[in-house]
Design a protein around this motif. Structure first.
Motif, PDB file in Angstrom:
ATOM      1  N   GLY A  55       0.835  -1.198   0.000  1.00  0.00           N
ATOM      2  CA  GLY A  55       0.000   0.000   0.000  1.00  0.00           C
ATOM      3  C   GLY A  55       0.871   1.250   0.000  1.00  0.00           C
ATOM      4  O   GLY A  55       0.627   2.199  -0.752  1.00  0.00           O
ATOM      5  N   ARG A  56       1.920   1.211   0.830  1.00  0.00           N
ATOM      6  CA  ARG A  56       2.814   2.362   0.926  1.00  0.00           C
ATOM      7  C   ARG A  56       3.518   2.606  -0.416  1.00  0.00           C
ATOM      8  O   ARG A  56       3.700   3.742  -0.846  1.00  0.00           O
ATOM      9  N   LEU A  57       3.869   1.503  -1.084  1.00  0.00           N
ATOM     10  CA  LEU A  57       4.566   1.604  -2.371  1.00  0.00           C
ATOM     11  C   LEU A  57       3.613   1.913  -3.533  1.00  0.00           C
ATOM     12  O   LEU A  57       4.042   2.084  -4.664  1.00  0.00           O
ATOM     13  N   GLN A  58       2.319   1.936  -3.236  1.00  0.00           N
ATOM     14  CA  GLN A  58       1.299   2.165  -4.269  1.00  0.00           C
ATOM     15  C   GLN A  58       1.458   1.175  -5.431  1.00  0.00           C
ATOM     16  O   GLN A  58       1.417   1.562  -6.606  1.00  0.00           O
ATOM     17  N   ALA A  59       1.616  -0.086  -5.083  1.00  0.00           N
ATOM     18  CA  ALA A  59       1.757  -1.132  -6.097  1.00  0.00           C
ATOM     19  C   ALA A  59       0.461  -1.267  -6.888  1.00  0.00           C
ATOM     20  O   ALA A  59      -0.628  -1.094  -6.336  1.00  0.00           O
ATOM     21  N   VAL A  60       0.591  -1.569  -8.164  1.00  0.00           N
ATOM     22  CA  VAL A  60      -0.595  -1.706  -9.020  1.00  0.00           C
ATOM     23  C   VAL A  60      -0.586  -3.047  -9.745  1.00  0.00           C
ATOM     24  O   VAL A  60       0.444  -3.729  -9.790  1.00  0.00           O
ATOM     25  N   GLY A  61      -1.746  -3.432 -10.293  1.00  0.00           N
ATOM     26  CA  GLY A  61      -1.876  -4.677 -11.039  1.00  0.00           C
ATOM     27  C   GLY A  61      -0.770  -4.801 -12.080  1.00  0.00           C
ATOM     28  O   GLY A  61      -0.425  -3.812 -12.742  1.00  0.00           O
ATOM     29  N   GLY A  62      -0.176  -5.981 -12.196  1.00  0.00           N
ATOM     30  CA  GLY A  62       0.938  -6.166 -13.101  1.00  0.00           C
ATOM     31  C   GLY A  62       2.253  -6.267 -12.333  1.00  0.00           C
ATOM     32  O   GLY A  62       3.244  -6.775 -12.827  1.00  0.00           O
ATOM     33  N   GLN A  63       2.231  -5.766 -11.076  1.00  0.00           N
ATOM     34  CA  GLN A  63       3.445  -5.801 -10.251  1.00  0.00           C
ATOM     35  C   GLN A  63       3.441  -6.982  -9.277  1.00  0.00           C
ATOM     36  O   GLN A  63       3.960  -6.874  -8.163  1.00  0.00           O
ATOM     37  N   GLU A  64       2.859  -8.095  -9.700  1.00  0.00           N
ATOM     38  CA  GLU A  64       2.769  -9.251  -8.812  1.00  0.00           C
ATOM     39  C   GLU A  64       4.142  -9.706  -8.296  1.00  0.00           C
ATOM     40  O   GLU A  64       4.266 -10.183  -7.176  1.00  0.00           O
ATOM     41  N   ASP A  65       5.192  -9.549  -9.108  1.00  0.00           N
ATOM     42  CA  ASP A  65       6.533  -9.965  -8.669  1.00  0.00           C
ATOM     43  C   ASP A  65       6.993  -9.188  -7.434  1.00  0.00           C
ATOM     44  O   ASP A  65       7.727  -9.703  -6.591  1.00  0.00           O
ATOM     45  N   LEU A  66       6.547  -7.945  -7.363  1.00  0.00           N
ATOM     46  CA  LEU A  66       6.921  -7.070  -6.255  1.00  0.00           C
ATOM     47  C   LEU A  66       6.497  -7.666  -4.909  1.00  0.00           C
ATOM     48  O   LEU A  66       7.158  -7.451  -3.880  1.00  0.00           O
ATOM     49  N   ILE A  67       5.398  -8.415  -4.927  1.00  0.00           N
ATOM     50  CA  ILE A  67       4.883  -8.995  -3.685  1.00  0.00           C
ATOM     51  C   ILE A  67       5.943  -9.890  -3.045  1.00  0.00           C
ATOM     52  O   ILE A  67       6.191  -9.820  -1.834  1.00  0.00           O
ATOM     53  N   TYR A  68       6.602 -10.690  -3.861  1.00  0.00           N
ATOM     54  CA  TYR A  68       7.634 -11.589  -3.344  1.00  0.00           C
ATOM     55  C   TYR A  68       8.872 -10.824  -2.904  1.00  0.00           C
ATOM     56  O   TYR A  68       9.497 -11.140  -1.899  1.00  0.00           O
ATOM     57  N   GLU A  69       9.204  -9.776  -3.660  1.00  0.00           N
ATOM     58  CA  GLU A  69      10.364  -8.938  -3.274  1.00  0.00           C
ATOM     59  C   GLU A  69      10.128  -8.292  -1.911  1.00  0.00           C
ATOM     60  O   GLU A  69      11.002  -8.273  -1.058  1.00  0.00           O
ATOM     61  N   VAL A  70       8.916  -7.760  -1.731  1.00  0.00           N
ATOM     62  CA  VAL A  70       8.579  -7.107  -0.464  1.00  0.00           C
ATOM     63  C   VAL A  70       8.646  -8.129   0.670  1.00  0.00           C
ATOM     64  O   VAL A  70       9.215  -7.860   1.740  1.00  0.00           O
ATOM     65  N   ALA A  71       8.121  -9.324   0.440  1.00  0.00           N
ATOM     66  CA  ALA A  71       8.132 -10.362   1.477  1.00  0.00           C
ATOM     67  C   ALA A  71       9.570 -10.727   1.845  1.00  0.00           C
ATOM     68  O   ALA A  71       9.912 -10.865   3.022  1.00  0.00           O
ATOM     69  N   ARG A  72      10.416 -10.830   0.818  1.00  0.00           N
ATOM     70  CA  ARG A  72      11.822 -11.177   1.062  1.00  0.00           C
ATOM     71  C   ARG A  72      12.507 -10.091   1.908  1.00  0.00           C
ATOM     72  O   ARG A  72      13.198 -10.377   2.885  1.00  0.00           O
ATOM     73  N   GLU A  73      12.241  -8.848   1.550  1.00  0.00           N
ATOM     74  CA  GLU A  73      12.854  -7.743   2.308  1.00  0.00           C
ATOM     75  C   GLU A  73      12.417  -7.720   3.760  1.00  0.00           C
ATOM     76  O   GLU A  73      13.216  -7.508   4.660  1.00  0.00           O
ATOM     77  N   ILE A  74      11.128  -7.938   3.986  1.00  0.00           N
ATOM     78  CA  ILE A  74      10.624  -7.937   5.370  1.00  0.00           C
ATOM     79  C   ILE A  74      11.285  -9.077   6.147  1.00  0.00           C
ATOM     80  O   ILE A  74      11.710  -8.910   7.290  1.00  0.00           O
ATOM     81  N   SER A  75      11.393 -10.213   5.486  1.00  0.00           N
ATOM     82  CA  SER A  75      12.015 -11.371   6.112  1.00  0.00           C
ATOM     83  C   SER A  75      13.469 -11.078   6.473  1.00  0.00           C
ATOM     84  O   SER A  75      13.940 -11.420   7.562  1.00  0.00           O
ATOM     85  N   GLU A  76      14.187 -10.420   5.565  1.00  0.00           N
ATOM     86  CA  GLU A  76      15.603 -10.128   5.835  1.00  0.00           C
ATOM     87  C   GLU A  76      15.771  -9.113   6.956  1.00  0.00           C
ATOM     88  O   GLU A  76      16.636  -9.264   7.823  1.00  0.00           O
ATOM     89  N   LYS A  77      14.903  -8.111   6.966  1.00  0.00           N
ATOM     90  CA  LYS A  77      14.961  -7.118   8.053  1.00  0.00           C
ATOM     91  C   LYS A  77      14.699  -7.790   9.400  1.00  0.00           C
ATOM     92  O   LYS A  77      15.301  -7.464  10.405  1.00  0.00           O
TER      93      LYS A  77
END
Lengths: 340, 340
Positions: free
Chosen positions: B311-333
């Motif tokens: 939501g903060r990144l204002q992700a839009v349809g088509g950016q489904e790959d971003l979901i995994y990137e965001v999850a990976r980053e949260i996990s690493e933090k």
């Protein structure tokens, strides 16, 4: 501008209907603890039909409600336990026992036209040092003037707050606005709203109530409640935050108790199906739903026809026997049509 | 005064997300037949992400959507089949094939700021003799002025109707009113609204849209749709009747297809849980939900944190790959915090 409102969670009272009054002590403790930690100030613990509701007519509780009230109160560091009392079902002794068990608030519930039966119970609540609330059920069945008249009775008995209770989930948002505004104009006590989701409008109605001046708003976790359930507590917390109301509730903890506790033990999701929709559409008391299902099965008739007829007859709480009579009549008419 | 409105059912398109695109031909036929018999005039049949959506990125359809469109059209005596087309996912050939298969309406869907990519598709729709609709998704992400500007583009391409599409279930009723009124004031074509129920406000928003002048209103049976689903079609029919709108829909038949057909095959009820609530609260595209669940499980992080960040990144349809990137980053933090 932020405005303070009080959210009152009724999962452990209205939800008792959906649970067929089978809450365990452990379930009540977990929900109470979660609500308390999320910042909820008030939540209700009682048989679905109020103190003394455990009976053949309304369904027996699995665990004595006084034990549940006590257990819930023990889990609270800041929240307070409310109890529901329907005069005629519960008696004064029940309220004294509930207060001893730790209840800090009593909501005395009457049909929309019968506030006068609640005088002694409000007075007793005050004597016992409880916060007192008048709870006017089936509010859609009376005019605005009648509602104001009845609310004034409650105020004259000393009630701190009077509720517009949409027991059938039949009110529309503009009807809620009109009712709350009228009470706000003509009363000095607090105003509350209790909604049901039969028309998928519980959240809209709750919002309309707050915008019109109600400051006590009921909800239940995952909507657990009679009919298609109540306004969803955890969603309400998020929506009110979007509207800059101050609820004092933290979102993750309230979601956690909804998803990790309540969702795990609820017997079925609180969806809106044909029957609950007909209840809202025709204005039938939400706690009639499970009875109507049983009657439909017993007499082999369409549950929706029973509910439509109950709406036409303006049946009210206490008339549970009528549900079976109506089912029997529909069944007999059906047979006659088949024969002739 | 009665006012005519058109309800558009999207069970067989938006519901495709919840079904993980696994609709069978038999399911589609049963729903189509039920909708047609209840009096629904328009309903949509397509992969959840529109024509051509069947893919590794968006999920493969179990049955080719052209076959489903054809099957649905065959069941109709009066209703018409609509298809969704997202330029970039679907191409012009797909639309030609859909029209051959029996589609009578195309809704060309773009992000709220990108109507200009839809010109050729609206024009092709008109050439093919289809009713044409501009479908402005994620409408909460743009100002009212931007919405009007984009809607005017669709109108200039010849669209018969333009939709305000609340893909994230993030709009509040007064925001819907403001948006629909602005379109009504500044456009001559029809106006529509498509809601999601993440904040339990889909029905309220749909009602607000109708009151402000929208005449095309979307819903799905039992709310079957992305995120926490859509406005509930059968409930909408009842609520609009209470408000004296004329929908042409009969209540028992529409309830029957909801309860006896859709409720029987839906994989899970369309409840509002913490994740779908966060999506509405933070304004995240509803069809991201199942991806976020998978990513949360894969990386061992809280699904709600992923959605809040999207939501903060204002992700839009088509950016489904971003979901995994965001999850990976949260996990690493999270790991770094554990280590330090």
């Amino acid at each position: 501008m932020t405005r303070d409102i009080h959210m009152v969670d009724v999962t452990l009272r209205d939800g008792s209907h959906s649970m067929r009054h089978a809450f365990t002590e452990e379930q009540v403790r977990q929900v109470a603890k979660g609500l308390d930690q999320s910042g909820i100030k008030y939540f209700e613990v009682t048989h679905g039909d109020g103190l003394g509701g455990s009976s053949l007519q309304y369904g027996f509780s699995k665990v004595n409600e006084l034990k549940l009230i006590e257990a819930a109160a023990e889990e609270c560091s800041q929240a307070e336990v409310s109890v529901l009392l329907v005069p005629g079902i519960g008696i004064k002794d029940d309220l004294e026992d509930a207060a001893k068990a730790g209840a800090k608030m009593v909501r005395v519930a009457t049909h929309i036209t019968e506030a006068d039966v609640a005088k002694q119970h409000i007075e007793l609540g005050k004597e016992l040092g409880l916060k007192t609330v008048g709870f006017l059920m089936m509010a859609h069945m009376a005019s605005v003037d009648k509602l104001v008249e009845q609310a004034k009775l409650f105020e004259s008995y000393g009630a701190d707050t009077v509720y517009v209770t949409d027991s059938a989930g039949a009110l529309l948002p503009d009807q809620v606005t009109e009712r709350i505004k009228a009470l706000k104009d003509q009363l000095n006590c607090g105003i509350g709203f209790h909604g049901h989701n039969n028309l998928s409008l519980a959240m809209a109605n709750t919002l309309a109530a707050a915008e019109a001046g109600a400051t006590y708003l009921d909800g239940s976790l995952r909507c657990l409640g009679a009919g298609s359930g109540n306004t969803q507590t955890e969603v309400m917390a998020a929506v009110f935050e979007r509207y800059n109301y101050k609820t004092g509730i933290e979102l993750y903890p309230i979601m956690d108790v909804a998803d990790d506790v309540v969702a795990k033990f609820m017997p079925r999701p609180q969806e809106i199906n044909g029957s609950s929709l007909i209840m809202g559409y025709s204005g039938v008391y939400s706690s009639f739903m499970l009875f109507a299902q049983e009657a439909a099965e017993k007499f082999g008739v369409d549950e929706r026809d029973i509910l439509t007829e109950l709406g036409r007859l303006q049946a009210v709480g206490g008339q549970e026997d009528l549900i079976y009579e109506v089912a029997r009549e529909i069944s007999e008419k059906k047979k006659q049509r088949t024969v002739s």
